[in-house]
Design a protein around this motif. Structure first.
Motif, short mmCIF file in Angstrom:
data_model
loop_
_atom_site.label_atom_id
_atom_site.label_comp_id
_atom_site.label_asym_id
_atom_site.label_seq_id
_atom_site.Cartn_x
_atom_site.Cartn_y
_atom_site.Cartn_z
N LEU A 119 0.85 -1.19 0.00
CA LEU A 119 0.00 0.00 0.00
C LEU A 119 0.89 1.23 0.00
O LEU A 119 1.81 1.34 0.82
CB LEU A 119 -0.90 0.01 1.24
N GLU A 120 0.63 2.18 -0.92
CA GLU A 120 1.35 3.45 -0.90
C GLU A 120 0.38 4.58 -0.64
O GLU A 120 -0.61 4.76 -1.38
CB GLU A 120 2.11 3.69 -2.22
N GLY A 141 -2.49 2.05 -4.41
CA GLY A 141 -2.00 3.39 -4.15
C GLY A 141 -3.16 4.35 -4.04
O GLY A 141 -4.16 4.23 -4.77
N ILE A 142 -3.07 5.32 -3.13
CA ILE A 142 -4.10 6.35 -3.01
C ILE A 142 -3.44 7.72 -3.00
O ILE A 142 -2.32 7.87 -2.53
CB ILE A 142 -4.98 6.17 -1.75
N ASP A 143 -4.15 8.70 -3.55
CA ASP A 143 -3.66 10.08 -3.55
C ASP A 143 -4.86 11.00 -3.71
O ASP A 143 -5.84 10.66 -4.39
CB ASP A 143 -2.68 10.30 -4.70
N LEU A 144 -4.78 12.16 -3.08
CA LEU A 144 -5.88 13.12 -3.13
C LEU A 144 -5.97 13.83 -4.46
O LEU A 144 -7.03 14.32 -4.85
CB LEU A 144 -5.71 14.14 -2.00
N ALA A 145 -4.87 13.93 -5.20
CA ALA A 145 -4.83 14.68 -6.45
C ALA A 145 -5.27 13.80 -7.61
O ALA A 145 -4.67 12.76 -7.88
CB ALA A 145 -3.43 15.22 -6.70
N ALA A 146 -6.33 14.23 -8.32
CA ALA A 146 -6.91 13.40 -9.37
C ALA A 146 -6.05 13.33 -10.62
O ALA A 146 -5.95 12.27 -11.25
CB ALA A 146 -8.30 13.93 -9.73
N ALA A 147 -5.44 14.45 -11.01
CA ALA A 147 -4.68 14.46 -12.26
C ALA A 147 -3.49 13.50 -12.23
O ALA A 147 -3.30 12.72 -13.17
CB ALA A 147 -4.23 15.89 -12.60
N GLU A 206 -3.98 -1.15 -8.22
CA GLU A 206 -5.12 -0.24 -8.15
C GLU A 206 -4.64 1.11 -7.66
O GLU A 206 -3.96 1.20 -6.64
CB GLU A 206 -6.18 -0.77 -7.17
N LEU A 207 -4.99 2.17 -8.40
CA LEU A 207 -4.69 3.53 -7.99
C LEU A 207 -6.02 4.27 -7.81
O LEU A 207 -6.86 4.26 -8.72
CB LEU A 207 -3.83 4.24 -9.03
#
Length: 517
Positions: A46-47, A70-76, A94-95
């Motif tokens: 998990l990142e 992976g998860i991130d708040l920024a969509a682009a 999965e991102l």
């Protein structure tokens, strides 16, 4: 409803592969300290703050039986990462566009959790949540990686950052703010060299700053938050969430035995290490004025034990040391090995000498310990020696010592690639994808290589395993004659220039860990 835009959507942050975060590196640190981490080829990773997937996508490509989230708040950036994964046909990654604060705890357990370039740049509730998540989702023998700005070294850096912010105009467009920040830092590097210690430090840091990408300046130096912590503070915060200090992602940063600048402190550091490893790390941070940490955490209660050389039996080793001419491997004469920076390493044990010679010839490939031991005993003609256990112990001790001096790299699994190009060379699909878009490509050792010329990137793109040497030459000649790529040499026929350089280029790509079997 689409997620709100973030500054990372507006200003691209350069994504990279970070070799320190790779499960094979994290697992090796765990094994060296007595843990039993999950096998790399079947692990779950998990990142948090995955950005454009530049770190996770190459892992997922080389470890098809492992799984990655992976998860991130920024969509682009996430959209770019998803497109990258689709282009490679990855099914084990999965991102998601998701706030760390909103990640549910029913996602299961992960063997490795990565939070790189996140912790020091988010508000306190998010920092708490990062550690809380690690405590909730980490497998019993799991390892978490968290990087952050470190005290006390960051105090010096903060002086220069304060100056940059003093001259910043926050309501101006990002490109203007970045240009102004570069101008501010150039003030520390302009003019004659000074003998004043702070000026020397500032000049060196200004040189580092000049090489930073615009996104790194904007999202780090100009970020509203830059929160440094000491290792003592960080470990105390982690302990509230059932986490304990395991070590540092760069093994050599935990060692001090061969650092000449620490000669006067070695005895004290050794005593501290036997009593309190965190206290030893804190002392090292003061002695080195460390500015950045990549700390590894395990679950509280996992038994961690002192380093034991024979734990290398479960690891693979690589080294860029090269044996100097005239050395003998079959007796106790001293052999000299040199690092890429010219440091001389002197070894006299036959099996240890042979092991380093073999690693140097195979570099950058890693070789499993048992395989290396058998080959070294054969090469040194010690196969009939009466004490193979002593050979094993000495080789393990030498490799561990050299790993502590950054001359040997240890991995819980060897990366797969070839160091000699075949009849129809095939480069990593990750690198071929990247070469069409940028100068930086990811190697099969999870490192980063810059290919600055258009001809080099064109060659890399062509290496899909379908072309032999003649076909590669024909394609490159077509690209040069049509003006699609530049030929760095003038005054000779295009084909002759390409023919002279092709094999050398292929061998260079192979030795850079870019070619697959």
């Amino acid at each position: 409803m689409p997620p709100p835009a973030t500054s990372y959507d507006d200003v691209v942050y350069p994504g990279h592969a970070f070799p320190e975060t790779h499960p094979a590196n994290l697992g090796a640190i765990g094994i060296l300290h007595g843990m039993d981490p999950a096998p790399v080829d079947r692990c779950r990773v998990l990142e948090l703050g995955c950005g454009d997937g530049a770190n996770l996508v190459p892992m997922a490509y080389t470890l098809p039986e492992a799984s990655f989230v992976g998860i991130d708040l920024a969509a682009a950036p996430v959209a770019r990462g998803q497109a990258f994964a689709r282009a490679l046909g990855l099914r084990n990654l999965e991102l998601h566009v998701l706030d760390v604060m909103d990640l549910a705890t029913d996602v299961g357990k992960f063997d490795y959790v990565i939070a790189h370039g996140l912790y020091s740049w988010v508000p306190e509730p998010v920092r708490n949540r990062v550690l809380e998540l690690c405590g909730e989702v980490l497998a019993p023998q799991g390892i978490a990686f968290v990087s952050y700005l470190a005290e006390p070294g960051n105090r010096l850096r903060s002086i220069l950052r304060d100056f940059v912010l003093l001259r910043d105009v926050p309501d101006r467009p990002p490109d203007e703010r970045i240009a102004r920040a570069r101008e501010s830092m150039r003030m520390f590097s302009a003019g004659p060299q000074s003998s004043e210690p702070f000026q020397q430090f500032a000049r060196a840091l200004a040189a580092e700053f000049a090489d930073l990408a615009d996104g790194a300046i904007f999202h780090d130096w100009l970020a509203p938050l830059n929160v440094p912590l000491s290792i003592t503070e960080f470990v105390q915060l982690a302990s509230r969430h059932g986490l304990a200090f395991l070590g540092e992602a760069e093994f050599f940063m935990m060692r001090y035995e061969h650092d000449p600048t620490l000669a006067a402190a070695r005895e004290e550091l050794s005593q501290l290490e036997s009593q309190d490893r965190v206290a030893k790390e804190q002392r090292l941070d003061y002695l080195r004025a460390r500015r950045f940490r990549q700390t590894l955490l395990s679950r509280t209660g996992v038994e961690l034990t002192p380093l034991e050389p024979l734990r290398l039996r479960r690891l693979a080793a690589s080294s860029r040391l090269t044996l100097q001419d005239g050395a003998r491997l079959t007796d106790r004469s001293e052999a000299v090995f040199r690092s890429p920076r010219g440091t001389a390493i002197r070894i006299d044990h036959p099996v240890a000498k042979a092991a380093l010679a073999i690693l140097g010839e195979a570099s950058p490939q890693a070789i499993a310990f048992d395989t290396l031991l058998a080959a070294a005993r054969h090469r040194s003609e010690q196969g009939r020696a009466a004490d193979p256990e002593r050979d094993e112990q000495i080789m393990a001790s030498v490799l561990l010592s050299l790993a502590g001096a950054s001359h040997v790299e240890l991995r819980s699994a060897a990366h797969a690639f070839v160091i000699r190009p075949g009849a129809r060379p095939r480069a990593s699909a990750v690198a071929r994808f990247q070469a069409r878009r940028q100068r930086l490509v990811t190697t099969l050792t999870h490192g980063t290589l810059e290919i600055g010329d258009t001809l080099g990137r064109a060659l890399l793109e062509l290496l899909d395993g379908t072309r032999d040497r003649d076909q590669l030459l024909a394609e490159l000649e077509r690209l040069v004659t049509t003006g699609a790529v530049d030929l760095p040499v003038e005054g000779a026929s295009v084909r002759d220039v390409l023919a002279m350089g092709l094999e050398r280029s292929l061998e260079g790509l192979a030795r850079s860990a870019l070619l697959e079997a």
